[in-house]
Motif scaffolding. Structure first.
Motif, PDB file in Angstrom:
ATOM      1  N   PRO A 160      -9.504 -37.289  10.973  1.00 51.12           N
ATOM      2  CA  PRO A 160     -10.349 -37.415  12.166  1.00 51.12           C
ATOM      3  C   PRO A 160      -9.633 -37.940  13.409  1.00 51.12           C
ATOM      4  O   PRO A 160      -9.895 -37.451  14.514  1.00 51.12           O
ATOM      5  N   THR A 220      -7.512 -34.913  14.577  1.00 49.13           N
ATOM      6  CA  THR A 220      -8.316 -33.754  14.942  1.00 49.13           C
ATOM      7  C   THR A 220      -9.134 -33.995  16.198  1.00 49.13           C
ATOM      8  O   THR A 220      -9.239 -33.119  17.065  1.00 49.13           O
ATOM      9  N   TRP A 267     -13.686 -28.776   9.489  1.00 47.30           N
ATOM     10  CA  TRP A 267     -13.386 -30.031  10.187  1.00 47.30           C
ATOM     11  C   TRP A 267     -12.189 -29.888  11.114  1.00 47.30           C
ATOM     12  O   TRP A 267     -12.125 -30.556  12.158  1.00 47.30           O
ATOM     13  N   TRP A 310     -14.324 -26.586   3.744  1.00 46.62           N
ATOM     14  CA  TRP A 310     -14.679 -27.687   4.642  1.00 46.62           C
ATOM     15  C   TRP A 310     -13.461 -28.161   5.439  1.00 46.62           C
ATOM     16  O   TRP A 310     -13.597 -28.600   6.587  1.00 46.62           O
ATOM     17  N   ASP A 320     -13.629 -38.830   2.015  1.00 44.43           N
ATOM     18  CA  ASP A 320     -14.022 -37.424   1.909  1.00 44.43           C
ATOM     19  C   ASP A 320     -13.079 -36.686   0.962  1.00 44.43           C
ATOM     20  O   ASP A 320     -11.886 -36.997   0.886  1.00 44.43           O
ATOM     21  N   ASN A 346     -15.111 -30.264  14.798  1.00 39.09           N
ATOM     22  CA  ASN A 346     -16.540 -30.565  14.738  1.00 39.09           C
ATOM     23  C   ASN A 346     -16.714 -32.033  14.363  1.00 39.09           C
ATOM     24  O   ASN A 346     -16.158 -32.493  13.363  1.00 39.09           O
ATOM     25  N   GLY A 385     -16.451 -36.472   6.433  1.00 43.87           N
ATOM     26  CA  GLY A 385     -16.081 -35.372   7.329  1.00 43.87           C
ATOM     27  C   GLY A 385     -15.150 -35.860   8.417  1.00 43.87           C
ATOM     28  O   GLY A 385     -14.123 -36.491   8.148  1.00 43.87           O
ATOM     29  N   ASN A 386     -15.529 -35.606   9.678  1.00 49.91           N
ATOM     30  CA  ASN A 386     -14.744 -36.106  10.813  1.00 49.91           C
ATOM     31  C   ASN A 386     -15.263 -37.442  11.319  1.00 49.91           C
ATOM     32  O   ASN A 386     -14.991 -37.833  12.456  1.00 49.91           O
ATOM     33  N   THR A 389      -9.294 -34.251   5.574  1.00 49.02           N
ATOM     34  CA  THR A 389      -9.678 -34.558   6.955  1.00 49.02           C
ATOM     35  C   THR A 389      -8.699 -35.538   7.588  1.00 49.02           C
ATOM     36  O   THR A 389      -8.152 -36.415   6.927  1.00 49.02           O
ATOM     37  N   SER A 398     -21.619 -32.208  10.953  1.00 54.56           N
ATOM     38  CA  SER A 398     -21.623 -31.039  10.072  1.00 54.56           C
ATOM     39  C   SER A 398     -22.577 -29.959  10.563  1.00 54.56           C
ATOM     40  O   SER A 398     -22.651 -28.883   9.972  1.00 54.56           O
TER      41      SER A 398
END
Length: 341
Positions: free
Chosen positions: A86, A89, A13, A9, A80, A17, A55-56, A84, A20
Motif C-alpha cells: 500500500p 502503490t 490492488w 486481487w 492480507d 484502488n 487490501g490497500n 499488497t 475494494s
C-alpha cells in the motif's frame, strides 16, 4: 469463503484502488454511514489494531486518522493474503505513518502475532472470504483477554450483492453472447494485413467481419437502451475503449492493438472472477448467525449486529461488534442475541 487466486486481487490492488469497491465513488475512502460505524468503534482508542484482509489499507488509513492524529499513539497492522504494498502503490510515505505496518502474503487464518497481544481486530469486506471456523478462533488467540472485534461483511441482503450480480449479467453479454473482444481481434488482424483503408475495404473478409461486429454492437446498444439498471453504464465505457483503438486518427497497422484488446478483456474477466468470488463469500442469514455463534463461543459478548445502510449505496453489509473481558466498546450495552435481519 474465497475461491479466487490471490494473484487476481494482486492485480486489482496494484491499480491503486484504495477500497475494494471500484467505481463506487468513495472520494478516496469509505464515507458516510460506513465511516460513522468505524468512528463509533474507535471513540475509545486501542493500543494495537489489526485489520484482516486489508487490501490497500482502506481501514488502516481511517483508523490511523482516528487514533494517531495529531500524535501517533496506536500501532495499526494490515494483513492480507495478496502481495499488497500500500505505501508504494498509493505513493504514501512510511515516515508519515510511523506506527502503520502491512504484512502481505499472509493468511488471516494463521496470524503472525503472539498469543494475547492484540487489542482490537477489525475487517471490512474481507473476513467472509476466509474459513470463519478457522479465522475467529485464530483472532481470539491473538487478542488479549480484554479485547474487541468488529467487522462489516457482505451478506445476502446487501445492495452490493444485488448490484454486482446485475453487473455480472452485463459482462456475460460482452464475453459470451456477443463475443465482442473476439470480433475486434478479427478486425485488428484485418487492419494489420493491409497498408491502406482501400486495401482493407477490398478484402473479402471485410464485409463479414465488419457486419458481424456491427450486429453485435447493435444488439448491445439495444440491450443498453432497454435496461433501467444503473450498472449498465459499464458497457458503454468498455465499448468506447475498444472503439478508440480503431479511431480514424489511429495508424492502420498497430502491433500493440491486439494486446490492448486482450488487456481490456482480461480486466473484464478479472472483474467477473471478483464478482463470482464476492457472491461465493457473501454470508447467508444463517451464516451470519453462525458467525455470531463463533464470536460468542470465543468468549466475546455481542454488542451490536446490524445492516449498514449507506446514503448513496444502500445496504452495504452486515456489521458485527463484540467485546471480551469487560472491554469497553464505546459505552454500548452488551446485548443478547439478535437476528439482525
Amino acid at each position: 469463503m474465497s475461491q479466487l487466486d490471490p494473484r487476481n486481487w494482486d492485480n486489482f490492488w496494484k491499480r491503486a484502488n484504495v477500497t475494494s469497491m471500484e467505481g463506487a465513488d468513495f472520494r478516496g475512502n469509505y464515507d458516510l454511514e460506513i465511516l460513522d460505524f468505524w468512528k463509533n468503534q474507535f471513540s475509545k482508542g486501542a493500543d494495537h489494531v489489526v485489520d484482516l484482509a486489508t487490501g490497500n489499507g482502506a481501514l488502516v488509513w481511517i483508523v490511523n486518522d482516528l487514533l494517531n492524529s495529531p500524535e501517533p499513539r496506536s500501532r495499526i497492522t494490515g494483513v492480507d493474503l495478496a502481495s499488497t504494498s500500500p505505501f508504494e502503490t498509493l505513493k504514501r510515505r512510511p515516515a508519515d505513518y510511523p506506527l502503520v505496518k502491512f504484512v502481505q502474503n499472509t493468511s488471516i487464518e494463521a496470524l503472525p502475532f503472539k498469543d494475547d497481544s492484540i487489542d482490537f481486530i477489525i475487517s471490512q469486506w474481507g473476513l467472509e472470504y476466509s474459513t470463519l471456523c478457522n479465522t475467529i478462533p485464530e483472532a481470539s488467540r491473538v487478542l488479549k483477554p480484554k479485547a474487541r472485534m468488529a467487522f462489516i461483511c457482505h451478506y445476502e441482503g446487501s445492495s452490493i450483492l444485488k448490484d454486482t450480480t446485475m453487473k455480472l449479467e452485463k459482462f456475460t453479454v460482452l464475453l459470451e453472447k456477443e463475443v465482442v473482444f473476439e470480433r475486434y481481434l478479427e478486425l485488428d488482424a484485418l487492419y494489420n494485413s493491409h497498408t491502406s483503408q482501400k486495401g482493407v475495404q477490398s478484402d473479402p473478409r471485410h464485409s463479414r467481419i465488419v457486419g458481424s461486429l456491427n450486429q453485435a454492437l447493435y444488439s448491445i446498444q439495444h440491450y443498453i437502451g432497454r435496461s433501467t439498471d444503473p450498472s449498465i453504464n459499464v458497457l458503454p465505457k468498455i465499448l468506447n475503449n475498444l472503439s478508440e483503438l480503431f479511431a480514424p486518427r489511429q495508424p492502420l497497422k498497430q502491433p500493440r492493438r491486439a494486446k490492448d484488446i486482450l488487456k481490456l478483456k482480461d480486466n473484464v474477466l478479472a472483474s467477473v472472477a471478483r464478482i463470482e468470488d464476492l457472491r461465493a463469500a457473501a454470508l447467508s442469514y444463517d451464516e451470519c448467525d453462525e458467525l455470531e455463534a463463533l464470536i460468542t463461543e470465543a468468549g466475546f459478548a455481542m454488542v451490536e449486529r446490524k445492516p449498514i445502510v449507506h446514503s448513496r449505496l444502500g445496504n452495504v453489509g452486515m456489521a458485527f461488534a463484540a467485546a471480551r473481558g469487560g472491554a469497553d466498546l464505546n459505552g454500548s450495552k452488551i446485548r443478547g442475541h439478535s437476528a439482525g435481519r
